[in-house]
Write an enzyme that holds these catalytic residues in place. Structure first.
Site, PDB file in Angstrom:
ATOM      1  N   ASP A 192     -15.421  72.304  50.527  1.00  0.00           N
ATOM      2  CA  ASP A 192     -15.642  71.882  51.910  1.00  0.00           C
ATOM      3  C   ASP A 192     -14.671  70.753  52.222  1.00  0.00           C
ATOM      4  O   ASP A 192     -14.679  69.710  51.570  1.00  0.00           O
ATOM      5  CB  ASP A 192     -17.085  71.404  52.098  1.00  0.00           C
ATOM      6  N   GLU A 252     -11.972  76.991  53.311  1.00  0.00           N
ATOM      7  CA  GLU A 252     -12.254  77.320  54.703  1.00  0.00           C
ATOM      8  C   GLU A 252     -10.953  77.645  55.434  1.00  0.00           C
ATOM      9  O   GLU A 252      -9.940  76.972  55.245  1.00  0.00           O
ATOM     10  CB  GLU A 252     -12.935  76.147  55.403  1.00  0.00           C
ATOM     11  N   ASP A 262     -22.205  67.882  52.901  1.00  0.00           N
ATOM     12  CA  ASP A 262     -20.979  68.485  52.377  1.00  0.00           C
ATOM     13  C   ASP A 262     -21.265  69.316  51.126  1.00  0.00           C
ATOM     14  O   ASP A 262     -20.637  70.367  50.918  1.00  0.00           O
ATOM     15  CB  ASP A 262     -19.950  67.405  52.067  1.00  0.00           C
TER      16      ASP A 262
END
Length: 386
Positions: free
Chosen positions: A194, A276, A359
């Site tokens: 993340d 991501e 997170d």
């Protein structure tokens, strides 16, 4: 896989003068070639060579240097066209795009000049190079680099090297063809990563790279920039440029350390890495004015690229996943609700009551998505039907 290695040249006074004069000459020639290309509608490289090669030779450039000047100029226009096509210079009709399209590309006097093996040779044992200049061939020009960089040059250097000058110091940036390790086709799960501003990277294995130190460094640099910009003197502008490069080096160093830690963990555990896909995030989100500077200084793309190339060298698979709802979904029960994210750091599921760092929760969701993407995308190992 192509990597670059940078070495610092340590020329004598007369050698430094020859190198500086060479860069000025080839870049002046490149500006002239650029004007010719712009006037003729930027023709292909072969046609551009017919219009410029003889003049470049008359200016004192060697055959290979002239070819490289022409190719460098044509590549610059190719890059400009690509930037316009993807919208990096604004929409059609914008001032920035119109300015870029209305005049020839120019080259700085100290801009990089490519060299191939015909005009640059390396003597690794003696730590010297022999390089072509407009004043003739310079031999025994000393260079300095780390032992690891020297080993990479000795074993993997292949292709062109660029001569550049920064603040009166000369460097050679060499291309190295480094072999890749075989890709791990059956990873034991995926390490979800993340990415953020408060925490630069948080992984599903428990590693968290806090961004407090880097953000404080950027804040100090921002305050200094404001003071220097207010002065507006020549020395202030020189210092602005120097501080900008220093901040970029500091950020790159932090991202190198974080990416190495993530890839090393994945390699040791036999896992893959899930990142991501944050493409276009700066244009999608709406922020207050005080939040815009941290967002635009966020170097998530650089960190992702560092992770990619380090993973490729280690044979670790990397996949990109859709970041939608990763911060709102509970990693325990899968329940999605915007109210689950109570604050920047706190996640509390309104269905099962699970509590976690926000997170950490998102990294587990990203890792799970990475497994799904990898399973859906890899080739089937099932035997063919007879």
């Amino acid at each position: 896989m192509k990597l670059v290695t940078q070495v610092k040249l340590m020329p004598e006074a007369d050698q430094a003068a020859a190198l500086a004069a060479t860069l000025r000459t080839v870049n002046e020639a490149a500006c002239w070639v650029s004007a010719v290309a712009f006037e003729r509608g930027v023709p292909r490289e072969y046609e551009l060579r017919k219009h410029t090669y003889a003049e470049l030779k008359a200016r004192g450039l060697g055959a290979q240097a002239a070819q490289h000047v022409i190719k460098k100029t044509r590549d610059a226009y190719t890059a400009l066209k690509a930037n316009i096509r993807v919208g990096n210079l604004g929409k059609p009709g914008s001032k920035r795009r119109a300015k870029a399209e209305s005049k020839p590309i120019t080259f700085r006097p100290e801009a990089a000049q490519p060299y191939d093996d015909r005009c640059l040779s390396w003597q690794y044992d003696a730590a010297t190079v022999s390089v072509w200049t407009t004043a003739g061939r310079l031999r025994h020009v000393r260079f300095a680099c780390s032992p690891d960089a020297l080993k990479m040059l000795r074993e993997h250097r292949k292709g062109e090297s660029d001569l550049i000058e920064r603040d009166g110091v000369f460097y050679l940036v060499a291309v190295c063809e480094v072999p890749e390790n075989p890709l791990n086709e059956n990873p034991a799960g995926f390490v979800g990563v993340d990415l953020g501003i408060t925490n630069i990277a948080t992984t599903s294995t428990g590693y968290r790279a806090a961004g407090r130190g880097l953000n404080r460094h950027r804040k100090r640099q921002l305050d200094l920039r404001k003071k220097l910009q207010a002065k507006g003197t020549k020395s202030a502008k020189r210092l602005l440029k120097k501080r900008s490069r220093k901040e970029a080096r500091h950020t790159a160093n932090v991202n190198h350390i974080i990416s190495k830690k993530i890839v090393t963990t994945a390699e040791r555990t036999g896992a893959g890495i899930a990142l991501e896909d944050l493409t276009g995030i700066r244009s999608r989100v709406r922020l207050r004015k005080d939040q815009r500077t941290p967002l635009h200084a966020w170097s998530f793309l650089q960190l992702g690229r560092y992770i990619e190339y380090k993973a490729k060298r280690a044979g670790v698979p990397v996949v990109y996943v859709d970041p939608a709802y990763t911060s709102q979904q509970c990693s325990q029960c899968g329940y999605i609700d915007r109210r689950n994210r109570q604050s920047q750091a706190t996640f509390a599921c309104r269905s099962c009551g699970a509590l976690a760092h926000a997170d950490d929760n998102a990294s587990h969701n990203i890792g799970r998505k990475g497994e799904t993407v990898w399973t859906a995308g890899r080739q089937s190992r099932a035997p063919a039907t007879p």
